[in-house]
Design a protein around this motif. Structure first.
Motif, PDB file in Angstrom:
ATOM      1  N   ARG A 248     -12.134  21.900   2.334  1.00 37.00           N
ATOM      2  CA  ARG A 248     -11.754  22.068   1.121  1.00 37.00           C
ATOM      3  C   ARG A 248     -11.363  20.645   0.706  1.00 37.00           C
ATOM      4  O   ARG A 248     -11.510  20.255  -0.653  1.00 37.00           O
ATOM      5  N   TYR A 249     -10.784  19.793   1.517  1.00 37.08           N
ATOM      6  CA  TYR A 249     -10.623  18.375   1.143  1.00 37.08           C
ATOM      7  C   TYR A 249     -11.381  17.212   1.794  1.00 37.08           C
ATOM      8  O   TYR A 249     -11.251  16.623   3.114  1.00 37.08           O
ATOM      9  N   ARG A 250     -12.915  17.222   1.595  1.00 38.99           N
ATOM     10  CA  ARG A 250     -13.719  16.306   1.935  1.00 38.99           C
ATOM     11  C   ARG A 250     -13.247  14.967   1.860  1.00 38.99           C
ATOM     12  O   ARG A 250     -12.861  14.233   0.710  1.00 38.99           O
ATOM     13  N   LEU A 251     -13.429  14.270   3.039  1.00 35.29           N
ATOM     14  CA  LEU A 251     -12.977  12.860   3.114  1.00 35.29           C
ATOM     15  C   LEU A 251     -13.613  11.750   2.518  1.00 35.29           C
ATOM     16  O   LEU A 251     -14.940  12.190   2.390  1.00 35.29           O
ATOM     17  N   SER A 252     -13.123  10.819   2.074  1.00 35.34           N
ATOM     18  CA  SER A 252     -13.963   9.856   1.361  1.00 35.34           C
ATOM     19  C   SER A 252     -13.743   8.380   2.123  1.00 35.34           C
ATOM     20  O   SER A 252     -12.894   8.611   3.205  1.00 35.34           O
ATOM     21  N   SER A 253     -14.438   7.493   1.955  1.00 33.71           N
ATOM     22  CA  SER A 253     -14.282   6.047   2.534  1.00 33.71           C
ATOM     23  C   SER A 253     -14.182   5.194   1.378  1.00 33.71           C
ATOM     24  O   SER A 253     -14.709   5.155   0.494  1.00 33.71           O
ATOM     25  N   ILE A 254     -13.600   4.039   1.928  1.00 37.89           N
ATOM     26  CA  ILE A 254     -13.440   2.710   1.153  1.00 37.89           C
ATOM     27  C   ILE A 254     -14.275   1.622   1.545  1.00 37.89           C
ATOM     28  O   ILE A 254     -14.428   1.666   2.670  1.00 37.89           O
ATOM     29  N   TYR A 255     -14.565   0.469   0.671  1.00 41.34           N
ATOM     30  CA  TYR A 255     -15.115  -0.479   1.065  1.00 41.34           C
ATOM     31  C   TYR A 255     -13.830  -1.574   1.258  1.00 41.34           C
ATOM     32  O   TYR A 255     -12.738  -1.566   0.628  1.00 41.34           O
ATOM     33  N   VAL A 256     -13.969  -2.087   2.535  1.00 45.76           N
ATOM     34  CA  VAL A 256     -13.069  -3.224   2.987  1.00 45.76           C
ATOM     35  C   VAL A 256     -13.540  -4.384   3.383  1.00 45.76           C
ATOM     36  O   VAL A 256     -12.765  -5.624   3.491  1.00 45.76           O
ATOM     37  N   GLN A 257     -14.790  -4.518   3.682  1.00 44.37           N
ATOM     38  CA  GLN A 257     -15.529  -5.510   4.305  1.00 44.37           C
ATOM     39  C   GLN A 257     -15.695  -6.855   3.214  1.00 44.37           C
ATOM     40  O   GLN A 257     -15.436  -8.120   3.800  1.00 44.37           O
ATOM     41  N   ILE A 258     -15.900  -6.421   1.954  1.00 43.96           N
ATOM     42  CA  ILE A 258     -16.226  -7.559   0.972  1.00 43.96           C
ATOM     43  C   ILE A 258     -14.847  -7.554   0.389  1.00 43.96           C
ATOM     44  O   ILE A 258     -14.643  -6.499  -0.642  1.00 43.96           O
ATOM     45  N   PRO A 259     -14.412  -8.896   0.117  1.00 40.01           N
ATOM     46  CA  PRO A 259     -12.942  -8.856  -0.585  1.00 40.01           C
ATOM     47  C   PRO A 259     -12.861  -8.484  -2.142  1.00 40.01           C
ATOM     48  O   PRO A 259     -12.148  -7.824  -2.557  1.00 40.01           O
ATOM     49  N   ARG A 260     -14.195  -8.521  -2.676  1.00 45.03           N
ATOM     50  CA  ARG A 260     -13.978  -8.343  -4.194  1.00 45.03           C
ATOM     51  C   ARG A 260     -14.472  -6.928  -4.454  1.00 45.03           C
ATOM     52  O   ARG A 260     -14.128  -6.456  -5.644  1.00 45.03           O
ATOM     53  N   SER A 261     -14.839  -6.073  -3.443  1.00 45.74           N
ATOM     54  CA  SER A 261     -15.028  -4.903  -3.597  1.00 45.74           C
ATOM     55  C   SER A 261     -13.938  -3.889  -2.750  1.00 45.74           C
ATOM     56  O   SER A 261     -14.102  -2.560  -2.674  1.00 45.74           O
ATOM     57  N   GLU A 262     -12.989  -4.489  -2.181  1.00 45.00           N
ATOM     58  CA  GLU A 262     -11.898  -4.047  -1.227  1.00 45.00           C
ATOM     59  C   GLU A 262     -11.347  -2.852  -2.230  1.00 45.00           C
ATOM     60  O   GLU A 262     -10.776  -3.142  -3.338  1.00 45.00           O
ATOM     61  N   GLY A 263     -11.159  -1.547  -1.624  1.00 46.96           N
ATOM     62  CA  GLY A 263     -10.423  -0.630  -2.424  1.00 46.96           C
ATOM     63  C   GLY A 263     -11.521   0.191  -3.067  1.00 46.96           C
ATOM     64  O   GLY A 263     -11.183   1.337  -3.295  1.00 46.96           O
TER      65      GLY A 263
ATOM     66  N   ALA B 191      -6.614  -6.116   6.704  1.00 51.55           N
ATOM     67  CA  ALA B 191      -6.253  -6.930   7.578  1.00 51.55           C
ATOM     68  C   ALA B 191      -7.299  -7.581   8.236  1.00 51.55           C
ATOM     69  O   ALA B 191      -8.182  -6.712   8.689  1.00 51.55           O
ATOM     70  N   GLN B 192      -7.220  -8.619   8.823  1.00 51.50           N
ATOM     71  CA  GLN B 192      -8.524  -8.974   9.527  1.00 51.50           C
ATOM     72  C   GLN B 192      -7.845 -10.288  10.359  1.00 51.50           C
ATOM     73  O   GLN B 192      -7.172 -11.029  10.117  1.00 51.50           O
ATOM     74  N   ALA B 193      -8.183  -9.942  11.935  1.00 53.86           N
ATOM     75  CA  ALA B 193      -7.876 -10.958  12.872  1.00 53.86           C
ATOM     76  C   ALA B 193      -8.947 -11.574  13.244  1.00 53.86           C
ATOM     77  O   ALA B 193      -9.961 -11.050  13.790  1.00 53.86           O
ATOM     78  N   ASN B 194      -8.680 -12.858  13.435  1.00 53.72           N
ATOM     79  CA  ASN B 194      -9.896 -13.968  13.581  1.00 53.72           C
ATOM     80  C   ASN B 194     -11.166 -13.589  13.020  1.00 53.72           C
ATOM     81  O   ASN B 194     -11.158 -13.363  11.738  1.00 53.72           O
ATOM     82  N   LYS B 195     -12.274 -13.185  13.589  1.00 55.11           N
ATOM     83  CA  LYS B 195     -13.697 -13.095  13.196  1.00 55.11           C
ATOM     84  C   LYS B 195     -13.901 -11.428  13.132  1.00 55.11           C
ATOM     85  O   LYS B 195     -14.898 -11.167  13.127  1.00 55.11           O
ATOM     86  N   SER B 196     -12.959 -10.833  13.543  1.00 53.93           N
ATOM     87  CA  SER B 196     -13.259  -9.199  13.678  1.00 53.93           C
ATOM     88  C   SER B 196     -13.411  -8.607  12.403  1.00 53.93           C
ATOM     89  O   SER B 196     -13.055  -9.237  11.204  1.00 53.93           O
ATOM     90  N   PRO B 197     -13.892  -7.518  12.233  1.00 54.15           N
ATOM     91  CA  PRO B 197     -14.170  -6.828  10.962  1.00 54.15           C
ATOM     92  C   PRO B 197     -12.930  -6.747  10.249  1.00 54.15           C
ATOM     93  O   PRO B 197     -11.498  -6.334  10.854  1.00 54.15           O
ATOM     94  N   ARG B 198     -13.020  -6.762   8.968  1.00 54.86           N
ATOM     95  CA  ARG B 198     -11.542  -6.262   7.953  1.00 54.86           C
ATOM     96  C   ARG B 198     -11.322  -4.899   8.118  1.00 54.86           C
ATOM     97  O   ARG B 198     -12.354  -4.020   8.143  1.00 54.86           O
ATOM     98  N   LEU B 199     -10.078  -4.485   7.998  1.00 54.21           N
ATOM     99  CA  LEU B 199      -9.621  -2.962   8.159  1.00 54.21           C
ATOM    100  C   LEU B 199      -8.486  -2.601   7.200  1.00 54.21           C
ATOM    101  O   LEU B 199      -7.703  -3.394   7.129  1.00 54.21           O
TER     102      LEU B 199
END
Length: 182
Positions: A37-52, A76-84
């Motif tokens: 009933r409530y299909r999940l969505s996902s958002i962009y977080v890796q590219i700052p200008r597209s985040e959200g 958030a992003q720690a060092n060179k890890s992916p943005r989350l």
């Protein structure tokens, strides 16, 4: 030369499979029904200008009540890890009788605000929907932002275990209406 599995091993495997398939939680059926009933969505977080921005659009809900809190989307992003997605949500609890209890937050969502579901959890006495605004919300004291709210719908544990979702669905519909619903 291929070796054949002894019959007792086959019987043992069949027995283990039967036992494990019977070990599914009674809440699994409820969880599966709600995830349909409530299909999940996902958002962009890796590219700052597209985040959200919405990457994969699932079910869209509209806020039906006043006083729904939200926190700004944080990445958030720690060092060179992916943005989350930081996963910080404003909390609003909805009792079976419809009473709303909200924690203080950074801003309020106007009635009618469209939301998408980023996560769904079914626990023995509650259903939790983790939501994100479909569009940015203009703020009085700053730029428009995406908002994050966790809706906690309290429920009778026996109803959830039996998969009787009618009362729970009515409780959710009073606060969040599906945009594709007539």
């Amino acid at each position: 030369m291929r070796r054949r599995m002894p019959p007792f091993v086959l019987c043992l495997l069949a027995g283990v499979f039967t036992v494990l398939s019977g070990c599914a939680s009674p809440l699994d059926s409820t969880r599966n029904t709600l995830k349909e009933r409530y299909r999940l969505s996902s958002i962009y977080v890796q590219i700052p200008r597209s985040e959200g921005h919405i990457a994969v659009r699932g079910t869209v809900l509209a806020v039906q009540v006043e006083g729904v809190p939200a926190k700004k989307l944080r990445v958030a992003q720690a060092n060179k890890s992916p943005r989350l997605h930081f996963g910080e949500y404003a909390l609003i609890e909805i009792a079976p009788d419809g009473r709303l209890t909200a924690t203080p937050a950074e801003f309020m969502l106007p009635k009618g605000t469209p939301l998408v579901v980023l996560g769904l959890k079914v626990e023995k006495d509650r259903v939790r929907l983790f939501t994100h605004t479909l569009v940015q919300i203009p703020l009085v004291d700053g730029p428009a932002v995406y908002g994050c709210t966790e809706f906690v719908f309290r429920a009778d544990p026996d109803l959830l275990a039996r998969g009787d979702l009618a009362a729970l669905q009515g409780q959710i519909d009073r606060v969040l209406r599906r945009e594709d619903a007539a």
